[in-house]
Enzyme design. Structure first.
Site, PDB file in Angstrom:
ATOM      1  N   PHE A   1       0.742  -1.322  -0.136  1.00 23.88           N
ATOM      2  CA  PHE A   1       0.024  -0.122   0.089  1.00 23.88           C
ATOM      3  C   PHE A   1       1.029   1.380   0.057  1.00 23.88           C
ATOM      4  O   PHE A   1       0.361   2.407  -0.406  1.00 23.88           O
ATOM      5  CB  PHE A   1      -1.054  -0.104   1.337  1.00 23.88           C
ATOM      6  CG  PHE A   1      -0.254   0.484   2.486  1.00 23.88           C
ATOM      7  CD1 PHE A   1      -0.139   1.614   2.742  1.00 23.88           C
ATOM      8  CD2 PHE A   1       0.198  -0.636   3.386  1.00 23.88           C
ATOM      9  CE1 PHE A   1       0.493   2.141   3.919  1.00 23.88           C
ATOM     10  CE2 PHE A   1       0.945   0.077   4.454  1.00 23.88           C
ATOM     11  CZ  PHE A   1       1.147   1.457   4.976  1.00 23.88           C
TER      12      PHE A   1
ATOM     13  N   LYS B   1      -1.331  -7.640  -9.139  1.00 27.17           N
ATOM     14  CA  LYS B   1      -2.270  -7.600  -8.090  1.00 27.17           C
ATOM     15  C   LYS B   1      -1.775  -6.400  -7.482  1.00 27.17           C
ATOM     16  O   LYS B   1      -0.946  -6.595  -6.278  1.00 27.17           O
ATOM     17  CB  LYS B   1      -2.137  -8.828  -7.216  1.00 27.17           C
ATOM     18  CG  LYS B   1      -3.444  -9.398  -6.534  1.00 27.17           C
ATOM     19  CD  LYS B   1      -3.974  -8.368  -5.479  1.00 27.17           C
ATOM     20  CE  LYS B   1      -3.030  -8.428  -4.155  1.00 27.17           C
ATOM     21  NZ  LYS B   1      -3.474  -7.409  -3.180  1.00 27.17           N
TER      22      LYS B   1
ATOM     23  N   GLU C   1      -4.760  -3.947  -2.058  1.00 23.37           N
ATOM     24  CA  GLU C   1      -6.216  -3.748  -1.961  1.00 23.37           C
ATOM     25  C   GLU C   1      -6.785  -2.628  -1.303  1.00 23.37           C
ATOM     26  O   GLU C   1      -7.859  -2.085  -0.934  1.00 23.37           O
ATOM     27  CB  GLU C   1      -6.969  -4.954  -1.481  1.00 23.37           C
ATOM     28  CG  GLU C   1      -6.780  -5.307  -0.013  1.00 23.37           C
ATOM     29  CD  GLU C   1      -5.380  -5.853   0.637  1.00 23.37           C
ATOM     30  OE1 GLU C   1      -4.406  -5.662  -0.431  1.00 23.37           O
ATOM     31  OE2 GLU C   1      -5.275  -6.380   1.424  1.00 23.37           O
TER      32      GLU C   1
ATOM     33  N   SER D   1       5.370  -6.970   3.278  1.00 20.65           N
ATOM     34  CA  SER D   1       5.873  -7.330   4.428  1.00 20.65           C
ATOM     35  C   SER D   1       6.520  -8.499   4.544  1.00 20.65           C
ATOM     36  O   SER D   1       6.645  -9.424   3.613  1.00 20.65           O
ATOM     37  CB  SER D   1       4.783  -7.510   5.482  1.00 20.65           C
ATOM     38  OG  SER D   1       3.907  -8.618   5.178  1.00 20.65           O
TER      39      SER D   1
ATOM     40  N   CYS E   1       9.225   1.973   3.144  1.00 19.88           N
ATOM     41  CA  CYS E   1      10.051   0.550   3.617  1.00 19.88           C
ATOM     42  C   CYS E   1      11.621   1.116   3.839  1.00 19.88           C
ATOM     43  O   CYS E   1      12.372   0.518   4.322  1.00 19.88           O
ATOM     44  CB  CYS E   1      10.158  -0.419   2.505  1.00 19.88           C
ATOM     45  SG  CYS E   1      10.898   0.279   1.159  1.00 19.88           S
TER      46      CYS E   1
ATOM     47  N   GLU F   1       9.015  -3.984  13.064  1.00 15.98           N
ATOM     48  CA  GLU F   1       8.748  -2.658  12.365  1.00 15.98           C
ATOM     49  C   GLU F   1       7.576  -2.058  12.471  1.00 15.98           C
ATOM     50  O   GLU F   1       6.537  -2.400  12.082  1.00 15.98           O
ATOM     51  CB  GLU F   1       8.834  -3.220  10.588  1.00 15.98           C
ATOM     52  CG  GLU F   1       8.708  -2.077   9.576  1.00 15.98           C
ATOM     53  CD  GLU F   1       8.546  -2.728   8.241  1.00 15.98           C
ATOM     54  OE1 GLU F   1       8.093  -3.841   7.923  1.00 15.98           O
ATOM     55  OE2 GLU F   1       8.984  -2.114   7.368  1.00 15.98           O
TER      56      GLU F   1
HETATM   57  P1  NAD Z   1       1.444  -6.646   3.142  1.00 12.60           P
HETATM   58  O1  NAD Z   1       2.612  -7.434   3.247  1.00 12.60           O
HETATM   59  O2  NAD Z   1       0.737  -6.685   3.985  1.00 12.60           O
HETATM   60  O3  NAD Z   1       1.043  -6.595   1.696  1.00 12.60           O
HETATM   61  C1  NAD Z   1       1.526  -6.811   0.651  1.00 12.60           C
HETATM   62  C2  NAD Z   1       0.655  -7.400  -0.605  1.00 12.60           C
HETATM   63  O4  NAD Z   1       0.509  -8.805   0.031  1.00 12.60           O
HETATM   64  C3  NAD Z   1      -0.795  -6.906  -0.735  1.00 12.60           C
HETATM   65  O5  NAD Z   1      -0.899  -6.857  -2.323  1.00 12.60           O
HETATM   66  C4  NAD Z   1      -1.588  -7.832   0.045  1.00 12.60           C
HETATM   67  O6  NAD Z   1      -2.864  -7.732  -0.634  1.00 12.60           O
HETATM   68  C5  NAD Z   1      -0.813  -9.157  -0.071  1.00 12.60           C
HETATM   69  N1  NAD Z   1      -1.187  -9.829   1.223  1.00 12.60           N
HETATM   70  C6  NAD Z   1      -1.445  -9.500   2.438  1.00 12.60           C
HETATM   71  N2  NAD Z   1      -1.532 -10.447   3.183  1.00 12.60           N
HETATM   72  C7  NAD Z   1      -1.513 -11.627   2.614  1.00 12.60           C
HETATM   73  C8  NAD Z   1      -1.339 -12.969   2.824  1.00 12.60           C
HETATM   74  N3  NAD Z   1      -1.498 -13.270   4.115  1.00 12.60           N
HETATM   75  N4  NAD Z   1      -1.202 -13.713   1.920  1.00 12.60           N
HETATM   76  C9  NAD Z   1      -1.030 -13.269   0.674  1.00 12.60           C
HETATM   77  N5  NAD Z   1      -0.894 -12.088   0.357  1.00 12.60           N
HETATM   78  C10 NAD Z   1      -1.304 -11.244   1.284  1.00 12.60           C
HETATM   79  O7  NAD Z   1       2.403  -5.083   2.952  1.00 12.60           O
HETATM   80  P2  NAD Z   1       1.854  -3.926   3.241  1.00 12.60           P
HETATM   81  O8  NAD Z   1       1.266  -3.380   4.604  1.00 12.60           O
HETATM   82  O9  NAD Z   1       0.958  -3.439   2.065  1.00 12.60           O
HETATM   83  O10 NAD Z   1       3.168  -2.841   2.925  1.00 12.60           O
HETATM   84  C11 NAD Z   1       3.840  -2.627   3.787  1.00 12.60           C
HETATM   85  C12 NAD Z   1       5.202  -3.599   4.210  1.00 12.60           C
HETATM   86  O11 NAD Z   1       5.702  -3.402   2.715  1.00 12.60           O
HETATM   87  C13 NAD Z   1       6.190  -3.066   4.953  1.00 12.60           C
HETATM   88  O12 NAD Z   1       6.689  -4.344   5.863  1.00 12.60           O
HETATM   89  C14 NAD Z   1       7.424  -2.417   4.057  1.00 12.60           C
HETATM   90  O13 NAD Z   1       8.909  -2.563   4.814  1.00 12.60           O
HETATM   91  C15 NAD Z   1       7.356  -3.484   3.073  1.00 12.60           C
HETATM   92  N6  NAD Z   1       7.687  -2.790   1.743  1.00 12.60           N
HETATM   93  C16 NAD Z   1       9.409  -3.202   1.406  1.00 12.60           C
HETATM   94  C17 NAD Z   1       9.696  -2.444   0.153  1.00 12.60           C
HETATM   95  C18 NAD Z   1      10.876  -2.923  -0.043  1.00 12.60           C
HETATM   96  O14 NAD Z   1      11.463  -2.706  -1.169  1.00 12.60           O
HETATM   97  N7  NAD Z   1      11.802  -3.824   0.678  1.00 12.60           N
HETATM   98  C19 NAD Z   1       9.162  -1.456  -0.298  1.00 12.60           C
HETATM   99  C20 NAD Z   1       7.787  -1.223   0.189  1.00 12.60           C
HETATM  100  C21 NAD Z   1       7.166  -1.861   1.078  1.00 12.60           C
END
Ligand code: NAD
Length: 510
Positions: free
Chosen positions: A160, A184, A187, A237, A292, A392
Site C-alpha cells: 500500500f 495484483k 487492496e 511485509s 520501507c 517494524e
Molecule cells: P503486506 O505484506 O501486508 O501486503 C503486500 C501485498 O500482499 C498486498 O498486495 C496484500 O494484498 C498481499 N497480502 C497481504 N496479506 C497476505 C497474505 N496473508 N497472503 C498473501 N498475500 C497477502 O504489506 P503492506 O502492509 O501493504 O506494505 C508494507 C510492508 O511492505 C512493510 O513491511 C514495508 O517495509 C514493505 N515494503 C518493502 C519494500 C522494499 O522494497 N523492501 C518496499 C515497500 C514496502
C-alpha cells in the site's frame, strides 16, 4: 472486507478488473471499501477477484505472449516513451488521487509517481539493455552468442505504501523485455495504480499484455500456484513475502520478494549537525514513517548523544495534517487499524522502559479530527530487546540507541534481522568507507538518509529484507525477467573439408 455491496453504497464507484484489454466488473461477492485516511470518506469499493477471474487474467496474458514476445524492440520502446509522456502530463491529478486514498502529502505523492516514472524511462531504453553477448571463433568456424528471451506470463503483488512507484517497478520492465503481466495491487489503495494502468493502455500496450486482478491472500496464493505463471515479483511485509517466496518457488517459479525493514542511521559526532538532524527528521517522519526505507532507528555514537534535544525540537515543529493541506509535513496512517497498532507499540515502548522524548499520540488536527493521525514520536534509551526496536513499526516513530564507537554501531545494525537500508552521517571518509565495507545492508547512504537507487542500478536488500537473488528495475530486472539461451553455430564452407574429417565422437568443438 465485507459481503456484497449494501444498497446505500450503490453510488460508490467500483474498481474494475483488467482482463484481455477490457475493464470489467468483478462477479465477486466479497468487496472492501477504499477509504480516505484523512477523512474516512469511502472513495470506491474494490473486489476480491474469484479464482475464475484470476485464471481468465492469466489465460489472457498467456495468449498475448505469443505475439508480444516477437514484437520489435523499437515498437516496445516507443510505447514506454509515450507512457512516460502521459504520466508527466497527468502528474497533478495522479498525485491528488494518490493522496486521497493513501494519505501522504501532495509533494510526496508526486515523488512516489516520479520515482516510478524513472523506471518507465528506463524501460523505454530496452533496446540497449536487453542485449546478449557474442564470442566469435570459439572453435574453428564456430561462434557462440546469447539471447535474453522473455519468460512468459509474470505476476506482481504490491504493497500500500507506494501505490505508484512499486507497480511501476514491475510491469514496465517485465513488459518491455517481452513478457506479459498480471498485476495484483494493494487492496487498500488501488485507485492510482488503476489510473496508471489506464494510461499504459492509452500509450499502446496491446490487449492481454497487462492484466489486473484485485484481492487478498486467496488471489495471491492463486497467482503463486498458477502453472502458467513463470515469475512472481512481490513487495510487502516479511511475513507475507516469505510465504509468497516459499509458495512460488515450490511451484517452480522465479521469485523476487522485497520485504520489511528496520533502517538504522548511524550518526558520528563529527557529522554536520544541522544537515544530519534535518535528514533524520525528514527520513523518519516523512510519509508518516510508512516507507520501507524510512529511518526508524538512529544510533548516536559517543558525543552525538547530546543532539537529542535538537532532534526532538525539529520533529516537534513538523506539521501533521491531511496530505492535501498545503504545508503538511506528514499525513495520516493508511487505516484505523494501522493507527491503533502504532499507538499500541508506543504504549508498549513506554511499558518496556524506553524514554518517550516526544509523544505523537492523539495529535490535534483541526478540520480532520477523524483522520488516522499519529504525530512524530521519539524514544531514547531504547534496548534491542524492546518491541519498538524488534518490530517494524511502520509509523512516525523513531527509536534512539547509543553506541560508544563506530564498531559497536556496526555490530548493532548487523545484529538486527533486517537489511533493507541504512545511512551513516560523518565528515570522515575513512569512517564512511569502513561502514560501507562492513555493514550487511542492501542500500547504504553516506550522508544520504533514504538511499533508494535510481534505475541505472537495482533495489537490493539483505537478510530478512529480501528473498531471491535479483532485484526489481535496473540491470537485475532484465536478468530476472529474461532467460538466457546460448546458441553455438557453425556454417560449413562449400568445400566440404569439415565433413571429410569424419564423425567427432568427443565433447570438444572441432
Ligand atoms: P503486506 O505484506 O501486508 O501486503 C503486500 C501485498 O500482499 C498486498 O498486495 C496484500 O494484498 C498481499 N497480502 C497481504 N496479506 C497476505 C497474505 N496473508 N497472503 C498473501 N498475500 C497477502 O504489506 P503492506 O502492509 O501493504 O506494505 C508494507 C510492508 O511492505 C512493510 O513491511 C514495508 O517495509 C514493505 N515494503 C518493502 C519494500 C522494499 O522494497 N523492501 C518496499 C515497500 C514496502
Amino acid at each position: 472486507m465485507n459481503a456484497a455491496a449494501p444498497p446505500t453504497l450503490a453510488a460508490v464507484p467500483t474498481v474494475k478488473l483488467l482482463i484481455d484489454g477490457a475493464f470489467v466488473e468483478s462477479r465477486s461477492t466479497v468487496w472492501r471499501d477504499i477509504v480516505n485516511p484523512a477523512t474516512q470518506e469511502v472513495l470506491a469499493r474494490v473486489p476480491f477477484a474469484t479464482a475464475e477471474e484470476v485464471d481468465a487474467a492469466v489465460q489472457s496474458a498467456r495468449a498475448a505472449f505469443r505475439s508480444w514476445r516477437k514484437t520489435p524492440i523499437g515498437v516496445r520502446a516507443r510505447i514506454f516513451l509515450k507512457y512516460q509522456q502521459l504520466i508527466r502530463e497527468q502528474m497533478k491529478p495522479l498525485a491528488m488521487l494518490l493522496t486521497a486514498e493513501q494519505g501522504k502529502t501532495l509533494p510526496d505523492a508526486e515523488g512516489d509517481i516520479f520515482r516510478g516514472l524513472e523506471v518507465v524511462e528506463h524501460a523505454a531504453n530496452i533496446g540497449s539493455l536487453q542485449m546478449g553477448e557474442l564470442a566469435n571463433n570459439v572453435a574453428t568456424g564456430v561462434d557462440t552468442y546469447t539471447l535474453l528471451q522473455p519468460l512468459g506470463v509474470c505476476a506482481g503483488i504490491t504493497p500500500f505504501n507506494f501505490p505508484a512507484m512499486i507497480p511501476l517497478w514491475m510491469f514496465p520492465m517485465a513488459i518491455a523485455t517481452g513478457n506479459t503481466f498480471v498485476l495484483k495491487p494493494s487492496e487498500q489503495d488501488p485507485l492510482v495504480t488503476m489510473r496508471l494502468v489506464e494510461l499504459a493502455l492509452e500509450a499502446g500496450i496491446p490487449k492481454g499484455v497487462l492484466n489486473v486482478v484485485h484481492g487478498g491472500p486467496d488471489v495471491v496464493n492463486g497467482l503463486c500456484d498458477h502453472p502458467d505463471i513463470k515469475a512472481i515479483s512481490f513487495v510487502g511485509s516479511t511475513r507475507v513475502g516469505t510465504e509468497v517466496y516459499r509458495r512460488a518457488t515450490l511451484a517452480g517459479k522465479r521469485a523476487q520478494c522485497l520485504m520489511g525493514a528496520k533502517n538504522h542511521a548511524v550518526v558520528l559526532p563529527d557529522a554536520n549537525r544541522e544537515q544530519a538532524l534535518n535528514a533524520l527528521v525528514g527520513a523518519a517522519f516523512g510519509a508518516a514513517g510508512q516507507r520501507c526505507m524510512a529511518v526508524s532507528a538512529v544510533v548516536l555514537v559517543g558525543a552525538a548523544r547530546d543532539w537529542i534535544p535538537e532532534l526532538v525540537a525539529k520533529a516537534r515543529r513538523l506539521k501533521v495534517d491531511a496530505g492535501f493541506v498545503p504545508g503538511a509535513d506528514l499525513g495520516p496512517l493508511i487505516s484505523c487499524a494501522a493507527r491503533d497498532r502504532v499507538v499500541g507499540l508506543i504504549e508498549q515502548g513506554v511499558a518496556d522502559g524506553a524514554v518517550l522524548e516526544l509523544d505523537g499520540r492523539n495529535p490535534v488536527v483541526p478540520g480532520h479530527e477523524r483522520g488516522n493521525f499519529v504525530g512524530p514520536t521519539i524514544f531514547s534509551r531504547v534496548q534491542p530487546g524492546m518491541s519498538i526496536y524488534r518490530e517494524e513499526v511502520f509509523g512516525p516513530v523513531l527509536v534512539i540507541l547509543d553506541a560508544a564507537t563506530l564498531d559497536d554501531a556496526i555490530a548493532l545494525v548487523n545484529a538486527n534481522p533486517n537489511g533493507n537500508g541504512t545511512a551513516v552521517f560523518t565528515q570522515s571518509g575513512a569512517a564512511a568507507r569502513k561502514f560501507q565495507e562492513e555493514i550487511d545492508v542492501g542500500q547504504v547512504g553516506i550522508n544520504v538518509p533514504i538511499p533508494v537507487p535510481v534505475p541505472l542500478f537495482s533495489f537490493s536488500g539483505s537478510r530478512a529484507s529480501k528473498l531471491g537473488d535479483l532485484g526489481p528495475y535496473g540491470k537485475q530486472a532484465i536478468a530476472f525477467y529474461t532467460q538466457t539461451k546460448t546458441v553455438t553455430q557453425r556454417w560449413f564452407e562449400d568445400d566440404g573439408n569439415a565433413a571429410a574429417a569424419g564423425p567427432n565422437t568427443t565433447i570438444s568443438l572441432r
